[in-house]
Scaffold this active site. Structure first.
Site, short mmCIF file in Angstrom:
data_model
loop_
_atom_site.label_atom_id
_atom_site.label_comp_id
_atom_site.label_asym_id
_atom_site.label_seq_id
_atom_site.Cartn_x
_atom_site.Cartn_y
_atom_site.Cartn_z
N HIS A 256 -55.62 23.00 34.07
CA HIS A 256 -54.38 22.23 34.02
C HIS A 256 -54.06 21.54 35.34
O HIS A 256 -53.20 20.67 35.38
CB HIS A 256 -53.24 23.19 33.64
CG HIS A 256 -51.97 22.52 33.24
ND1 HIS A 256 -51.89 21.57 32.26
CD2 HIS A 256 -50.70 22.69 33.71
CE1 HIS A 256 -50.64 21.17 32.12
NE2 HIS A 256 -49.90 21.83 33.00
N TRP A 257 -54.74 21.92 36.41
CA TRP A 257 -54.47 21.39 37.75
C TRP A 257 -55.57 20.45 38.20
O TRP A 257 -56.19 20.66 39.24
CB TRP A 257 -54.36 22.55 38.74
CG TRP A 257 -52.99 23.05 38.99
CD1 TRP A 257 -51.83 22.64 38.41
CD2 TRP A 257 -52.63 24.09 39.91
NE1 TRP A 257 -50.77 23.34 38.90
CE2 TRP A 257 -51.24 24.24 39.82
CE3 TRP A 257 -53.35 24.89 40.78
CZ2 TRP A 257 -50.55 25.18 40.58
CZ3 TRP A 257 -52.67 25.82 41.54
CH2 TRP A 257 -51.28 25.96 41.44
#
Length: 298
Positions: A271-272
């Site tokens: 997600h990063w």
């Protein structure tokens, strides 16, 4: 496979920090003061998030070409700890638009990660003339009514429940759900986020909460907004193939719904993306936001 570690930087040395009053809220801003087009970077909604910590591996690189403005969104960091939970994305969009007004910026490019991606997209939907280009990285509000929440999102929303916030809960969330390689996340980043997450005002009223009622739930699914199909703003959608918070299927969904979008998906990325694949992220975003870019041209 992970990219080599980037050198540590202190983005605040390149500009200034200040607080802007937008209606009844105070928004804390880090501003690199560059001479290029204005780029506003909106951070995600995880516990303890803030603007500079979210984009620590990107600000210095982008500031070579742009004036980079990084607010702590309402509810986070050093900004006012209040979000309207009846329409959170609308509230955040109004706050950032008000920030643009106070900074006398008729338009700005927007970069949004997760929660910040939903805020950026909602701002563009409401007032497309105020936005130049959009970069949406694993944005929230994409197809959220088309299935049950992911395990990552459920874990995120439960952080302040049960026995309350703990460092172990936060470490588990970040290392299990936010990144592909949890071992790559340093302890000092966990410590920084944990200290911010236990601010008494935040504990009393967490900025990111489960939607209250069907009306709020449907309002937060931006893919059901008819305006999305005619949104004119060039948009770069970035998504990690291994995202456990917001489903990677949201990338192709946006690509097929938006008239002027490009999609880049990366493997071995959670997600990063801006943190795990920082060099690639910085390269893609710099190219896309340049006046000469041929990406997402109409």
């Amino acid at each position: 496979m992970t990219e080599p570690a980037l050198p540590d930087t202190d983005p605040t040395r390149m500009g200034s920090e200040y607080t802007v009053r937008v209606k009844d809220a105070e928004i804390f801003v880090t501003d690199t003061g560059g001479v290029g087009p204005a780029v506003v970077m909106l951070h995600g909604g995880g516990p303890g998030a803030s603007g500079v910590s979210n984009y620590s591996r990107n600000i210095a690189s982008l500031a070579r070409s742009f004036r980079v403005i990084i607010p702590d969104m309402p509810g986070y960091g050093r900004s006012t700890k209040h979000v309207n939970h009846d329409d959170p994305f609308g509230h955040l969009a109004d706050s950032i638009r008000g920030l643009l007004d106070e900074l006398r910026l008729p338009t700005a490019h927007l970069i949004g990660n997760s929660y910040g991606g939903a805020a950026a997209l909602r701002l563009a939907l409401d007032t497309p003339r105020r936005v130049g280009k959009l970069v949406l990285m694993g944005p929230g509000g994409i197809g959220t009514t088309r299935g049950l929440p992911t395990d990552g999102l459920k874990n995120l929303l439960s952080y302040y429940g049960g026995g309350g916030p703990t460092r172990d809960k936060l470490s588990s969330f970040i290392r299990t759900y936010l990144v592909y390689d949890g071992a790559a996340v340093p302890d000092d980043l966990i410590d920084l986020r944990y200290r911010a997450s236990i601010d008494p005002e935040v504990v009393a009223d967490p900025p990111l909460q489960r939607p209250k009622g069907l009306r709020t739930l449907w309002r937060m699914d931006l893919t059901r907004d008819k305006r999305l199909r005619c949104l004119p703003n060039p948009t770069l959608v970035l998504w990690g193939r291994d995202d456990k918070v917001n489903r990677p299927s949201g990338g192709p969904l946006l690509l097929n719904l938006m008239p002027n979008a490009e999609l880049v998906m990366t493997s071995h990325t959670g997600h990063w993306m801006q943190w795990e694949r920082a060099e690639l992220f910085n390269q893609l975003v710099t190219e896309f936001l340049s006046a000469e870019s041929r990406l997402a041209t109409s």
